[in-house]
Write an enzyme that holds these catalytic residues in place. Structure first.
Site, PDB file in Angstrom:
ATOM      1  CG  ASP A   1      43.101  39.778  38.172  1.00  0.00           C
ATOM      2  OD1 ASP A   1      43.493  39.762  39.358  1.00  0.00           O
ATOM      3  OD2 ASP A   1      41.524  40.079  37.456  1.00  0.00           O
TER       4      ASP A   1
ATOM      5  CG  HIS B   1      44.839  48.127  35.666  1.00  0.00           C
ATOM      6  ND1 HIS B   1      43.211  48.346  37.369  1.00  0.00           N
ATOM      7  CD2 HIS B   1      45.081  46.884  36.694  1.00  0.00           C
ATOM      8  CE1 HIS B   1      43.187  47.612  38.158  1.00  0.00           C
ATOM      9  NE2 HIS B   1      43.924  46.578  38.106  1.00  0.00           N
TER      10      HIS B   1
END
Lengths: 396, 396
Positions: free
Chosen positions: A212, A303
């Site tokens: 992330d 995404h």
């Protein structure tokens, strides 16, 4: 990743085991641990990140293993004088704690600062309280589709991000700050996050199993400073706007998906973090690349595509997310996800622009819920001898 | 504790800062960090504590930096066959995770096991469910004066203690165990604790600022095995009884006390942990020692005296406590304290005996609240190829 343990390592291991004495019981399970011990490697808890600087240190510090985000509300009677005293007290405490120096009146832990950072931001309500103009960048975030915001765990007069590589150091710093603020500000909500202690420099993973922050901007990227740091007013020059969102992950649903489906939704490989268009984690995603069958390598609703600056007129966020896992909800689902923390020069050109797209078009949005939200103006950093927000309090 | 940073250290620091790139912005606050980096020292996240052994590994392992305690309840339809399958699945997953090996169907994190331990215990209700006799040691703990127990966060059919030196590794292991148990057991409650990453072997401090565990028994103490490990039945031979208590600390009250008063209440110095009767942290408290004025060096109602085996007919607990800090309560007080976890051969001669005294006579009891409670029978450890609790499931 399991290294060998030499004679010295074994001896130190026994030292570290003094409480439970695992090594002293013949055949006990605790005795045969292999690999480096914390005692051998614990020096990094002595590492210090300077408090003073052009920017508050939490913005550009490396990813920390632990963090707490706390919103404080001013007591009803607190005005400009009390806020000034609070900021002086917090600056003094933060400067000492980040240097590993004792705070008067506090019982020191004996632990090092462990890369402690303390980053303070102001909510629009604080500016109104002291009669200061509210920058347009601080206007409330709009409501987004699918939002499920709990107002009791949102907003606040002050937002404080405390990070370190030691969970106890973070908790202790918060106790010191809360004590220093007593009578002027009280905690409104607090959330606790973690990452990994595996300080290899790899992008930390989130609870969906994905690295992330792979696409995070880097300070040597063109326009980094302009996109992350505010230009003015004077108290915000070199400061940044911090967007906080508690984003719960629907992990039970997510983990039932096969791996290839999860990778399609993200647009990156789960193991390496490389974009599905090829290369390595640091390779820029090629949003036009096609598979041999003519389909897009990175799907239209992935995404990575929907959050890309290329899809959002260049919108850029410096993200400093932390995972959270607060047990289980009454329905049995894990109360877990991401404490999303992003810095930007103007949220209207940053988070708001990206989230308006994600909430509509991102496949990942079906697997997350935004449950709390806050926006703070993080003033520029301090020079020695000055206090956080001093330019604001002096009307600059 | 802040060491110098050489050329190599600086370069590695920049590597670790790849997400935020703190070192690349001239004059940025993040750039001048000093001391060892996690990247230099991160090898210890590769350390592995073997799952198999005479005792479950969490009992004698050195203090971990992180832990979660989770109680699971069996689904209504789960019987002996389903419990057997669950224990096989948990044993297989725990054996792999603690060795840093991949679990089939799981997306690996890429992180090392970081001294992961998984310790499983059985509640009396599980034994009744499968029709097994309930040992007398597992009879419910009595109610104690001042108890404020929340039944929704107490008890459970199974209790699982997961510890490691990396918070993400703990969270990930819990997700794997919960997934492996789906359909048979569901989480009833979970609590998250932490200690310090400062692996110097010093006794970890609790949130009252005190070293916690100074008086813990050591495996080479006379009678250690007899006091900590159960003698029978066969499935419990080498096992232990685990008492869990969530003990909230009234930190706002505690921190208002002057240091000398806090030390009187504990009976130890806050800085070194040495008993007020003198010596060092490891010196046995001299409960008869008098000050020059004739008063007791360790006061009559001090915690050290009241909890001493000398005051409790030799009662001995092996404590593995973790701090918790779950934000703030509606009244503004910190929701923080100690996840008390103690192992003993028989709780009636251990925790219950000591707590009956503490709840009445210990000065410290005015600064804590016991808010949840559970008791589990932790069966002996595994040999390779066998599963946790196999002797119980096979009627031994």
């Amino acid at each position: 990743m399991t290294g060998g343990t030499g004679r010295l390592g074994r001896r130190r291991l026994l030292g570290a085991a003094s409480l439970a004495g695992g090594g002293l019981v013949a055949g006990a399970a605790g005795a045969q641990a292999v690999g480096a011990t914390r005692a051998e490697s614990g020096r990094w808890t002595g590492r210090s990140i300077p408090f003073d600087g052009e920017h508050q240190a939490g913005i550009l510090a490396p990813p920390a293993a632990h963090g707490r985000f706390t919103a404080f509300d001013l007591e009803p009677k607190a005005g400009r004088a009390e806020v000034t005293a609070l900021l002086k007290a917090w600056t003094d405490a933060a400067r000492r704690l980040t240097a590993g120096a004792p705070v008067p009146g506090d019982a020191p832990t004996g632990y090092g600062p462990a890369s402690l950072t303390v980053t303070v931001g102001f909510g629009a309500s604080l500016l109104r309280r002291i009669g200061a103009p509210v920058p347009a960048e601080l206007e409330p975030l709009p409501a987004f589709p699918r939002d499920a915001i709990d107002p009791r765990r949102s907003d606040g007069d002050l937002g404080v991000l405390v990070t370190a590589d030691d969970a106890f150091v973070v908790a202790h710093a918060l106790r010191v700050l809360a004590a220093a603020g007593r009578g002027t500000a009280r905690p409104r909500w607090q959330m606790t996050g973690f990452s990994t202690a595996d300080g290899t420099g790899a992008t930390p993973r989130n609870l969906m199993g994905q690295p992330d922050g792979s696409g995070n901007p880097r300070p040597d990227d063109p326009g980094f400073g302009r996109k992350v740091f505010a230009a003015g007013p004077a108290w915000m020059r070199g400061g940044s706007y911090l967007v906080f969102r508690r984003i719960r992950m629907l992990l039970d649903d997510w983990e039932r998906l096969p791996r290839h489906r999860r990778e399609q939704i993200i647009g990156r490989r789960a193991d390496t973090g490389a974009p599905l268009s090829g290369g390595t984690e640091s390779t820029a995603p090629d949003l036009r690349k096609q598979n041999p069958d003519g389909s897009l390598a990175i799907a239209a609703s992935a995404h990575v595509r929907q959050s890309s600056p290329l899809s959002n007129s260049g919108a850029t966020l410096l993200r400093k997310g932390l995972s959270y896992f607060d047990g289980y909800r009454p329905d049995g689902a894990p109360d877990a996800g991401l404490l999303f923390i992003a810095f930007q020069a103007d949220p209207r050109d940053g988070f708001t622009r990206v989230q308006q797209r994600l909430a509509r078009a991102d496949d990942l949005s079906r697997f997350v819920r935004h449950e709390s939200s806050a926006l703070f103006a993080v003033p520029h950093g301090c020079r020695p001898g000055r206090y956080l927000g001093q330019d604001l309090m002096e009307g600059r």
